[in-house]
Design an enzyme around this catalytic site. Structure first.
Site, PDB file in Angstrom:
ATOM      1  N   HIS A  73      40.154  44.200  40.986  1.00 40.15           N
ATOM      2  CA  HIS A  73      38.939  44.299  41.696  1.00 40.15           C
ATOM      3  C   HIS A  73      39.069  44.955  43.255  1.00 40.15           C
ATOM      4  O   HIS A  73      40.236  44.674  43.664  1.00 40.15           O
ATOM      5  CB  HIS A  73      38.081  43.006  41.862  1.00 40.15           C
ATOM      6  CG  HIS A  73      39.092  42.068  42.782  1.00 40.15           C
ATOM      7  ND1 HIS A  73      38.874  42.104  44.014  1.00 40.15           N
ATOM      8  CD2 HIS A  73      39.622  41.003  42.264  1.00 40.15           C
ATOM      9  CE1 HIS A  73      39.273  40.732  44.356  1.00 40.15           C
ATOM     10  NE2 HIS A  73      39.800  40.328  43.364  1.00 40.15           N
ATOM     11  N   ASP A  75      36.665  44.864  45.563  1.00 39.76           N
ATOM     12  CA  ASP A  75      36.162  44.082  46.759  1.00 39.76           C
ATOM     13  C   ASP A  75      36.998  43.048  47.400  1.00 39.76           C
ATOM     14  O   ASP A  75      37.791  42.630  46.724  1.00 39.76           O
ATOM     15  CB  ASP A  75      34.637  43.549  46.432  1.00 39.76           C
ATOM     16  CG  ASP A  75      34.970  42.582  45.115  1.00 39.76           C
ATOM     17  OD1 ASP A  75      35.683  42.811  44.195  1.00 39.76           O
ATOM     18  OD2 ASP A  75      34.074  41.514  45.323  1.00 39.76           O
ATOM     19  N   ASP A 105      44.857  40.159  47.703  1.00 32.72           N
ATOM     20  CA  ASP A 105      43.576  39.915  46.695  1.00 32.72           C
ATOM     21  C   ASP A 105      42.558  41.090  46.925  1.00 32.72           C
ATOM     22  O   ASP A 105      41.711  41.184  47.576  1.00 32.72           O
ATOM     23  CB  ASP A 105      43.166  38.565  47.378  1.00 32.72           C
ATOM     24  CG  ASP A 105      42.062  38.250  46.192  1.00 32.72           C
ATOM     25  OD1 ASP A 105      41.643  38.720  45.009  1.00 32.72           O
ATOM     26  OD2 ASP A 105      41.342  37.299  46.423  1.00 32.72           O
ATOM     27  N   GLU A 137      33.889  41.251  42.315  1.00 31.19           N
ATOM     28  CA  GLU A 137      34.443  40.184  41.597  1.00 31.19           C
ATOM     29  C   GLU A 137      34.270  38.840  42.301  1.00 31.19           C
ATOM     30  O   GLU A 137      34.026  37.712  41.881  1.00 31.19           O
ATOM     31  CB  GLU A 137      35.965  40.468  41.657  1.00 31.19           C
ATOM     32  CG  GLU A 137      36.610  39.168  40.505  1.00 31.19           C
ATOM     33  CD  GLU A 137      37.301  38.222  41.572  1.00 31.19           C
ATOM     34  OE1 GLU A 137      37.770  37.050  40.893  1.00 31.19           O
ATOM     35  OE2 GLU A 137      37.326  38.237  42.864  1.00 31.19           O
ATOM     36  N   GLU A 165      45.581  39.766  39.725  1.00 34.72           N
ATOM     37  CA  GLU A 165      45.230  38.753  40.761  1.00 34.72           C
ATOM     38  C   GLU A 165      46.603  38.258  41.122  1.00 34.72           C
ATOM     39  O   GLU A 165      47.542  37.846  40.326  1.00 34.72           O
ATOM     40  CB  GLU A 165      44.450  37.417  40.204  1.00 34.72           C
ATOM     41  CG  GLU A 165      43.122  38.071  39.969  1.00 34.72           C
ATOM     42  CD  GLU A 165      42.166  38.067  41.017  1.00 34.72           C
ATOM     43  OE1 GLU A 165      42.556  37.796  42.263  1.00 34.72           O
ATOM     44  OE2 GLU A 165      41.018  38.591  41.190  1.00 34.72           O
ATOM     45  N   HIS A 359      41.726  35.319  51.033  1.00 35.67           N
ATOM     46  CA  HIS A 359      40.723  34.740  51.424  1.00 35.67           C
ATOM     47  C   HIS A 359      40.814  34.316  53.160  1.00 35.67           C
ATOM     48  O   HIS A 359      40.067  33.861  53.818  1.00 35.67           O
ATOM     49  CB  HIS A 359      39.890  33.729  50.811  1.00 35.67           C
ATOM     50  CG  HIS A 359      39.460  34.188  49.356  1.00 35.67           C
ATOM     51  ND1 HIS A 359      38.605  33.602  48.804  1.00 35.67           N
ATOM     52  CD2 HIS A 359      39.864  35.340  48.806  1.00 35.67           C
ATOM     53  CE1 HIS A 359      38.432  34.355  47.637  1.00 35.67           C
ATOM     54  NE2 HIS A 359      39.349  35.207  47.340  1.00 35.67           N
TER      55      HIS A 359
HETATM   56 ZN   LIG Z   1      40.835  38.336  43.660  1.00 37.60          ZN
END
Ligand SMILES: [Zn+2]
Length: 388
Positions: A73, A75, A105, A137, A165, A359
């Site tokens: 992904h 985003d 990520d 995602e 991932e 994150h």
């Molecule tokens: Zn991810």
């Protein structure tokens, strides 16, 4: 330039697109499309209704059945209220680590895919090498969901799929789904001294919650044999219950936030059907006998499909052989893998970097992880694009 240097340079470009899920991602997708087109890939863009979000689906090599899909992904999660040591959207290198929002990520994997693509001669591929780069995602796999709908029914689809991932290159064959809901109960207000004249939303919310707890126990018995998850059954959690105003008023409003983490799609369907029938045959008739306007409404907050471990997963078998790992594992986080699996692709999750860094402030990926990813792609792609 070494493949790793190229990966780093591409990653620098990718990090500079601030593709937080709330914002458009068309520019990064066009960047990826241009690079893949230049390598001779057949590229499709699938845009959402606003035209500000796009996923990319590209094919390198012959237009024949089978082949391998590499997916990630584009985003990233927001950086708001995080204490970063440097600009999160400018790649910074220090001691073999590359810092920036999305490095692990999962733009690091996307960069490695592009660098790898540059080394592939499409004429050498017996079956195609596909790339899917999706939007949104992080807010419920919206791009992948749309892409999968777009691809549904096609005769020529990849047979194998790797979702990159961050797993530190461990081979992941399964994760539970994650379904989040808010159920809202609307009743009829009245004086606390005359409960029979109103419809107490809290009362019906608690009966609904009790049904969920009953289901939670029932689901344990439905666990498939030798299910590798921990715990090995579908779970239900009650997350938040609120409603009413004060002691002596019949509550006319209540809300219940709850989630389910299914180990198999059948459980998800079973829970939904049971709840619908419970609401329609027991709760709503009782509520509407007093107040015809009473309602129970459930909003889907997010439904991430699970990746169900499957006996016949050739992607897993090849990757286990190439990495020398004894067995595939499961992870406690959700990915887009289940969506691709729903198209019949033999899917695993395997990518560079650690979910530990995802994150967070000062997110990073190590150069050694990117190198490990490039090395694995070098060995995986020829194997997985050989006609069976
Ligand atoms: Zn991810």
């Amino acid at each position: 330039m070494s493949r790793l240097d190229e990966t780093r340079a591409i990653l620098r470009d990718l990090i500079a697109f601030p593709t937080v899920s709330a914002d458009p991602n068309v520019e990064i997708t066009v960047y990826l499309a241009d690079r893949l087109s230049a390598l001779g890939a057949h590229v499709e863009l699938v845009t959402d209704r606003t035209g500000h979000k796009a996923s990319l689906f590209a094919r390198l090599g012959p237009e024949v059945a089978g082949g391998l899909l590499l997916s990630g992904h584009t985003d990233v999660v927001p950086v708001t209220d995080q204490a970063w040591s440097s600009d999160p959207f400018t790649l910074r290198e220090e001691d073999g680590l590359l810092y920036g929002r999305g490095t692990c990520d999962m733009k690091g994997f996307v960069a490695a895919c592009l660098a790898h693509a540059g080394s592939v001669d499409p004429d050498d591929l017996e079956t195609p090498l596909y790339f899917a780069f999706t939007y949104d995602e992080e807010v419920g796999c919206l791009g992948a969901r749309q892409l999968v709908d777009h691809l549904k029914g096609r005769a020529l689809l990849p047979r194998l799929a790797v979702i990159g991932e961050p797993t530190e290159m461990r081979v992941i064959e399964g994760h539970k789904g994650c379904c989040e809901y808010t159920t809202v109960f609307s009743g009829l207000e009245g004086h606390g001294s005359a409960p029979d004249l109103g419809v107490n939303a809290i009362e019906f919310a608690t009966r609904y919650a009790a049904k969920l707890l009953e289901l939670r126990e029932e689901l344990k018995a439905r666990a498939p044999t030798s299910c590798p998850f921990d715990p090995p059954w579908t779970t239900i959690n009650l997350g938040r219950l609120s409603g009413g105003t004060v002691h002596n008023i019949i509550a006319n409003h209540a809300e219940l936030d709850w989630e389910m983490r299914p180990v198999q799609v059948e459980d998800e369907a079973y829970v939904k059907a049971t709840l619908t029938s419970f609401a329609e045959t027991e709760l709503l008739p009782a509520m509407r006998a007093i107040h015809p306007g009473a309602t129970i409404e459930t909003t889907v907050i997010g439904e991430v499909a699970g990746l169900e471990p499957d006996k016949g997963n050739r992607t897993r078998d090849i990757l286990l052989e190439l990495t020398g790992a004894n067995r595939a594992e499961t992870v406690p986080f959700g990915t887009e893998a289940g969506l691709f699996q729903s198209l019949g692709m033999e899917t695993v999750v395997c990518g560079p970097g650690s979910i530990e860094q995802a994150h967070k402030a000062d997110e990073f990926i190590s150069l050694s992880q990117l190198q490990a990813c490039l090395d694995l792609l070098d060995r995986l792609v020829p194997r997985a694009t050989r006609s069976a």
